[in-house]
Write a protein that holds these residues in place. Structure first.
Motif, short mmCIF file in Angstrom:
data_model
loop_
_atom_site.label_atom_id
_atom_site.label_comp_id
_atom_site.label_asym_id
_atom_site.label_seq_id
_atom_site.Cartn_x
_atom_site.Cartn_y
_atom_site.Cartn_z
N LEU A 84 0.85 -1.19 0.00
CA LEU A 84 0.00 0.00 0.00
C LEU A 84 0.88 1.24 0.00
O LEU A 84 1.65 1.46 0.94
CB LEU A 84 -0.93 0.02 1.21
N GLN A 85 0.78 2.04 -1.05
CA GLN A 85 1.51 3.31 -1.15
C GLN A 85 0.51 4.44 -0.92
O GLN A 85 -0.33 4.74 -1.76
CB GLN A 85 2.17 3.45 -2.53
N ARG A 86 0.57 5.03 0.27
CA ARG A 86 -0.39 6.06 0.65
C ARG A 86 -0.32 7.27 -0.29
O ARG A 86 0.74 7.66 -0.75
CB ARG A 86 -0.14 6.54 2.08
N TYR A 87 -1.49 7.88 -0.51
CA TYR A 87 -1.54 9.10 -1.30
C TYR A 87 -1.01 10.29 -0.51
O TYR A 87 -0.37 11.18 -1.05
CB TYR A 87 -2.98 9.41 -1.73
N GLY A 88 -1.31 10.32 0.79
CA GLY A 88 -0.94 11.45 1.62
C GLY A 88 -0.32 11.03 2.92
O GLY A 88 0.14 9.89 3.10
N ARG A 89 -0.32 11.96 3.88
CA ARG A 89 0.32 11.71 5.17
C ARG A 89 -0.46 10.72 6.02
O ARG A 89 0.10 9.88 6.71
CB ARG A 89 0.46 13.03 5.93
N ASP A 90 -1.80 10.85 6.01
CA ASP A 90 -2.66 10.04 6.86
C ASP A 90 -4.06 10.07 6.27
O ASP A 90 -4.25 10.47 5.11
CB ASP A 90 -2.66 10.58 8.30
N ASP A 91 -5.06 9.66 7.06
CA ASP A 91 -6.43 9.58 6.54
C ASP A 91 -7.08 10.94 6.30
O ASP A 91 -8.23 11.01 5.83
CB ASP A 91 -7.31 8.75 7.48
N SER A 92 -6.36 12.02 6.62
CA SER A 92 -6.87 13.34 6.26
C SER A 92 -6.57 13.67 4.80
O SER A 92 -7.13 14.63 4.25
CB SER A 92 -6.26 14.43 7.16
#
Length: 450
Positions: A84-92
């Protein structure tokens, strides 16, 4: 207004609420009565630009109640591993998968409640710009219905009939670049107990170099799978194409070889492949979007793009907000249309370029060591220098910075990332004093609103 799709319905709401008299003509029937018949992908990625427009129209709560959060890209490697490569810093910092048909229904209801008049089964037949008269054809019986107009807005998509009518009167500088790749849509159904078959809060990608497969979640616990292939394969290099994968049996063989972990999830693979149409991928460029005060184009009718940045709808919604604001400025309509074009044309060119670049990244780079190293440094620099460094994806997706600004800053940042990681296998071996100095020297402070 020509076209009652997403952009047409949204703009109708924004203008009707401002006191404009708005009539919307749509060639198809009312999807609230006969169901959604768009003929296009049922999944869309909703980001901050689109959400901002929905908030202005009062539709964000209803839309978000049906949206599925996507935290990042779930990369499926050929050997079966996932990452999983996150789009941003966290779920915000996430994007949202929304159903095109459900979203269209919500926006049509809002437009009607705002006072816009909706007319279905009315396809644009002809326009007399001198007389300011337009004729629409009822697809059910062929009857023609004429109407006078003050201004026409073309929100009727990449195959815009209004654009063709405008082009016949005054050359718009239209050109279309086809990608040389096409797509087929398949489906992953829910599990036997009604749940998601794979991780729901991600956009799944099977990158395979010159081709790929993706899957986006739907709120009914299905996934829409999209297979992207070159139109002409390269058998010598082992690259399939739609010229070599022509039927369900050949599609299954391709999945057995290249997408083995996805194959058990798509029980109707052969049926879907043979019965769903092949979609074309192209970028539409225009030099002019308006005809004095008589007509203006927006969204895909003005700047259709390939779907690989998930910004087509978001960009169109941003067009709607910008056009409404220019019409609010007090200028006459010709001046408002010209100002709208001057503002949005450079931004549309920028996101069109970024969408094309993102195709290469998604299919060929997300499992590349150099890319992963640069991505790790990108995230670290965003933490160390939040006033100067922001990943380009964040600028585009989680903020409303002009696309053209994000494009230019992103290019400068990418050059810096390549230079700083050259001859390194890990960011742990970097000289951080030199890295920090390079950022301060090469990157100006971010705009205040970012």
């Amino acid at each position: 207004m020509v076209g009652a799709g997403l952009a047409g319905a949204l703009l109708a709401t924004l203008l009707a609420r401002r006191g404009w008299q708005v009539d919307v003509y749509e060639k198809r029937g009312d999807p609230r009565i006969q169901g959604f018949q768009g003929g296009r992908s049922i999944n869309l990625a909703l980001a901050e630009r689109g959400l901002h427009a929905l908030r202005l129209a009062g539709g964000d709560d209803e839309v978000m109640a049906q949206a599925v959060m996507m935290r990042g890209r779930m990369v499926h490697f050929l050997d079966g591993r996932t990452d999983l490569q996150r789009y941003g810093r966290d779920d915000s910092e996430v994007i949202w998968s929304v159903h095109r048909g459900e979203l269209n229904v919500i926006l049509l209801d809002i437009a009607q409640q705002a006072g816009a008049r909706l007319h279905f089964h009315r396809g644009l037949a002809s326009v007399d710009f001198d007389r300011r008269s337009v004729a629409f054809e009822d697809d059910r019986d062929g009857s023609l219905h004429e109407s006078a107009f003050e201004s026409l807005v073309g929100a009727d998509g990449a195959g815009s009939a209004l654009r063709s009518a405008m082009n016949a009167v005054s050359e718009l500088g239209e050109r279309t670049d086809f990608l040389g790749h096409s797509y087929k849509e398949l489906e992953i159904p829910p599990t036997s107990d009604g749940g998601f078959s794979i991780e729901p809060n991600a956009l799944h990608i099977w990158p395979r170099g010159r081709y790929m497969c993706i899957a986006l979640p739907n709120d009914e616990r299905t996934f829409t799978v999209t297979l992207f292939l070159p139109n002409e394969g390269d058998p010598a290099a082992g690259v399939p194409g739609f010229d070599t994968v022509r039927n369900g049996e050949q599609a299954r063989a391709l999945f057995e070889r290249d997408f083995a972990d996805a194959l058990p999830l798509i029980p109707r693979l052969e049926h879907d492949f043979e019965h769903n149409p092949k979609g074309l991928l192209a970028t539409l460029y225009l030099d002019r979007w308006h005809l004095d005060d008589r007509a203006v184009l927006l969204g895909d009718a003005a700047h259709a793009m390939v779907p690989f940045h998930g910004q087509g709808m978001n960009c169109a919604f941003e067009d709607c907000v910008a056009l409404a604001e220019h019409l609010d400025s007090g200028a006459d309509r010709a001046a408002a249309f010209a100002a709208f074009q001057a503002q949005r044309l450079p931004d549309s060119r920028a996101i069109q370029a970024m969408a094309l670049e993102n195709y290469l990244e998604m299919r060929d780079r997300v499992d590349n060591d150099d890319y992963l190293l640069q991505r790790a440094l990108e995230l670290r620099l965003a933490q160390r220098h939040p006033d100067r460094f922001m990943p380009r994806y964040a600028m585009v997706t989680f903020h409303r910075m002009p696309y053209s600004v994000a494009f230019e800053r992103g290019n400068r940042q990418r050059e810096l990332l390549v230079e700083l990681t050259r001859d390194h296998a890990s960011i742990d071996t970097l000289d951080w004093d030199a890295v920090d100095a390079a950022v301060r020297e090469r990157l100006s402070p971010l705009p205040a609103d970012a």
